[in-house]
Enzyme design. Sequence first.
Site, PDB file in Angstrom:
ATOM      1  N   GLN A 102      71.175  46.367  28.345  1.00 55.95           N
ATOM      2  CA  GLN A 102      72.467  46.683  27.724  1.00 55.95           C
ATOM      3  C   GLN A 102      73.171  47.764  28.538  1.00 55.95           C
ATOM      4  O   GLN A 102      74.289  48.140  28.241  1.00 55.95           O
ATOM      5  CB  GLN A 102      72.253  47.205  26.299  1.00 55.95           C
ATOM      6  CG  GLN A 102      71.551  46.234  25.380  1.00 55.95           C
ATOM      7  CD  GLN A 102      71.071  46.913  24.111  1.00 55.95           C
ATOM      8  OE1 GLN A 102      71.809  47.084  23.155  1.00 55.95           O
ATOM      9  NE2 GLN A 102      69.816  47.347  24.107  1.00 55.95           N
ATOM     10  N   ASP A 105      74.862  51.067  33.925  1.00 56.43           N
ATOM     11  CA  ASP A 105      74.786  52.072  34.998  1.00 56.43           C
ATOM     12  C   ASP A 105      74.290  51.549  36.344  1.00 56.43           C
ATOM     13  O   ASP A 105      74.371  52.252  37.354  1.00 56.43           O
ATOM     14  CB  ASP A 105      73.916  53.274  34.550  1.00 56.43           C
ATOM     15  CG  ASP A 105      72.510  52.856  34.096  1.00 56.43           C
ATOM     16  OD1 ASP A 105      71.962  51.873  34.632  1.00 56.43           O
ATOM     17  OD2 ASP A 105      71.961  53.540  33.199  1.00 56.43           O
ATOM     18  N   HIS A 120      76.101  43.980  28.700  1.00 58.74           N
ATOM     19  CA  HIS A 120      77.320  44.741  28.382  1.00 58.74           C
ATOM     20  C   HIS A 120      78.150  45.057  29.621  1.00 58.74           C
ATOM     21  O   HIS A 120      79.024  45.915  29.571  1.00 58.74           O
ATOM     22  CB  HIS A 120      76.950  46.032  27.623  1.00 58.74           C
ATOM     23  CG  HIS A 120      76.369  45.754  26.269  1.00 58.74           C
ATOM     24  ND1 HIS A 120      75.701  46.700  25.520  1.00 58.74           N
ATOM     25  CD2 HIS A 120      76.357  44.625  25.514  1.00 58.74           C
ATOM     26  CE1 HIS A 120      75.301  46.163  24.378  1.00 58.74           C
ATOM     27  NE2 HIS A 120      75.678  44.909  24.360  1.00 58.74           N
ATOM     28  N   CYS A 128      90.602  42.353  36.929  1.00 56.74           N
ATOM     29  CA  CYS A 128      92.053  42.425  36.790  1.00 56.74           C
ATOM     30  C   CYS A 128      92.463  41.810  35.452  1.00 56.74           C
ATOM     31  O   CYS A 128      92.024  40.706  35.126  1.00 56.74           O
ATOM     32  CB  CYS A 128      92.710  41.654  37.944  1.00 56.74           C
ATOM     33  SG  CYS A 128      94.497  41.587  37.781  1.00 56.74           S
ATOM     34  N   ASN A 214      59.771  53.804  22.771  1.00 55.99           N
ATOM     35  CA  ASN A 214      60.951  54.578  22.366  1.00 55.99           C
ATOM     36  C   ASN A 214      60.495  55.974  21.976  1.00 55.99           C
ATOM     37  O   ASN A 214      59.346  56.175  21.581  1.00 55.99           O
ATOM     38  CB  ASN A 214      61.640  53.902  21.165  1.00 55.99           C
ATOM     39  CG  ASN A 214      63.061  54.387  20.966  1.00 55.99           C
ATOM     40  OD1 ASN A 214      63.305  55.576  20.775  1.00 55.99           O
ATOM     41  ND2 ASN A 214      64.011  53.466  21.039  1.00 55.99           N
ATOM     42  N   ALA A 232      59.959  57.015  28.086  1.00 54.93           N
ATOM     43  CA  ALA A 232      59.681  55.766  28.800  1.00 54.93           C
ATOM     44  C   ALA A 232      59.162  56.048  30.209  1.00 54.93           C
ATOM     45  O   ALA A 232      58.273  55.349  30.700  1.00 54.93           O
ATOM     46  CB  ALA A 232      60.946  54.920  28.860  1.00 54.93           C
TER      47      ALA A 232
HETATM   48  P1  OAD Z   1      71.439  54.318  21.928  1.00 50.37           P
HETATM   49  O1  OAD Z   1      72.010  55.610  22.395  1.00 50.37           O
HETATM   50  O2  OAD Z   1      71.946  53.758  20.656  1.00 50.37           O
HETATM   51  O3  OAD Z   1      69.861  54.464  21.764  1.00 50.37           O
HETATM   52  C1  OAD Z   1      69.064  55.013  22.773  1.00 50.37           C
HETATM   53  C2  OAD Z   1      67.612  54.895  22.325  1.00 50.37           C
HETATM   54  O4  OAD Z   1      66.789  55.371  23.371  1.00 50.37           O
HETATM   55  C3  OAD Z   1      67.268  55.710  21.082  1.00 50.37           C
HETATM   56  O5  OAD Z   1      66.522  54.882  20.182  1.00 50.37           O
HETATM   57  C4  OAD Z   1      66.394  56.865  21.620  1.00 50.37           C
HETATM   58  O6  OAD Z   1      65.377  57.244  20.694  1.00 50.37           O
HETATM   59  C5  OAD Z   1      65.783  56.220  22.830  1.00 50.37           C
HETATM   60  N1  OAD Z   1      65.448  57.168  23.921  1.00 50.37           N
HETATM   61  C6  OAD Z   1      66.145  58.246  24.361  1.00 50.37           C
HETATM   62  N2  OAD Z   1      65.546  58.821  25.406  1.00 50.37           N
HETATM   63  C7  OAD Z   1      64.432  58.090  25.666  1.00 50.37           C
HETATM   64  C8  OAD Z   1      63.379  58.168  26.627  1.00 50.37           C
HETATM   65  N3  OAD Z   1      63.347  59.122  27.557  1.00 50.37           N
HETATM   66  N4  OAD Z   1      62.398  57.229  26.569  1.00 50.37           N
HETATM   67  C9  OAD Z   1      62.398  56.260  25.627  1.00 50.37           C
HETATM   68  N5  OAD Z   1      63.368  56.138  24.689  1.00 50.37           N
HETATM   69  C10 OAD Z   1      64.360  57.034  24.698  1.00 50.37           C
HETATM   70  O7  OAD Z   1      71.579  53.269  23.147  1.00 50.37           O
HETATM   71  P2  OAD Z   1      71.492  51.690  23.106  1.00 50.37           P
HETATM   72  O8  OAD Z   1      70.498  51.210  22.135  1.00 50.37           O
HETATM   73  O9  OAD Z   1      71.363  51.256  24.509  1.00 50.37           O
HETATM   74  O10 OAD Z   1      77.316  49.285  23.983  1.00 50.37           O
HETATM   75  O11 OAD Z   1      72.941  51.315  22.594  1.00 50.37           O
HETATM   76  C11 OAD Z   1      73.318  49.966  22.551  1.00 50.37           C
HETATM   77  C12 OAD Z   1      74.768  49.829  22.868  1.00 50.37           C
HETATM   78  O12 OAD Z   1      75.532  50.688  22.008  1.00 50.37           O
HETATM   79  C13 OAD Z   1      75.163  50.283  24.264  1.00 50.37           C
HETATM   80  O13 OAD Z   1      74.938  49.318  25.259  1.00 50.37           O
HETATM   81  C14 OAD Z   1      76.631  50.549  24.103  1.00 50.37           C
HETATM   82  C15 OAD Z   1      76.607  51.305  22.790  1.00 50.37           C
HETATM   83  O14 OAD Z   1      77.768  51.238  22.035  1.00 50.37           O
HETATM   84  C16 OAD Z   1      78.531  49.125  24.497  1.00 50.37           C
HETATM   85  O15 OAD Z   1      79.138  50.027  25.040  1.00 50.37           O
HETATM   86  C17 OAD Z   1      79.071  47.741  24.329  1.00 50.37           C
END
Ligand code: OAD
Length: 260
Positions: A102, A105, A120, A128, A214, A232
Amino acid sequence: MSQGGASELQDRIRRAERVAVLTGAGVSAESGVPTFRGTDGLWRQYRAEDLATPEAFRRDPRLVWEWYDWRRQLVATCQPNPAHRAIAALERDAPEFLLITQNVDGLHRKAGSVRLVELHGNLWRVRCVRDERTTENLEAPLQDIPPRCTCGGLLRPDVVWFGEALPAEPLRQAFDAAQSCEVFLVVGTSAVVHPAASLPGVAREHDAYVVEVNLEPTPLTSIAHESHHGKAGEILPRLLSTSPSPQPPTPNPRRSPCSP
Ligand code: OAD
């Protein structure tokens, strides 16, 4: 459900024909890329409605681009961490493999991942709005904000905004992989954004062995066969290590077993 203890994962991976991995922002956290929902998460500091919707871009493309340019500059200084590298190494050993991320970067590619879909989009690609042409690697920082296409139309980041559909082909590949894999590994996602958050459940329904890594429990924890809580970058290299279990120390041939 195992909670961070003994893992069957390596054995399952060795026997698997098909392995799939789903990652979220947490996999890049140790590289210095902000997550979305953690304490310092982007959505704790900024309103998605102002910065990550088609309406926001129509209303104020300059504001949206300033935010994306800031994120691009920040990510440009970040390097893959051991979690990205462990996932890239896993791909090299797996007959059939798909990394579903997702993240926008680009750090998985930088770590060497090849068989991946970016559900994503990607921060480094732009599109464009007039002729839909896609360009990669628009330089960071941008010279002009908002940037324009050679046709004169506005360029936008090639990422999925709230209210937009996910790209069809990557999504199809992601669901196919979830339905057909024997092992499904989920790393660093809060699992609240669908359809990505549905993939582990689909994999479980199709008899995959589901493993979560996680910092903390998530909605997926209850359906995972194993949940490992911690960073991780520390957990994955150990969990995915392809080397056999540690050998007993080799005796030093120059010393007899009885020598002091
Ligand atoms: P989130 O910010 O919602 O969640 C990040 C997760 O990573 C959390 O459950 C943390 O506990 C975990 N975490 C943080 N640091 C960590 C580490 N060092 N090791 C392991 N786990 C860790 O991010 P996403 O789930 O990716 O979408 O969010 C999903 C989508 O929501 C994104 O792609 C974005 C956002 O809105 C769009 O922009 C379309």
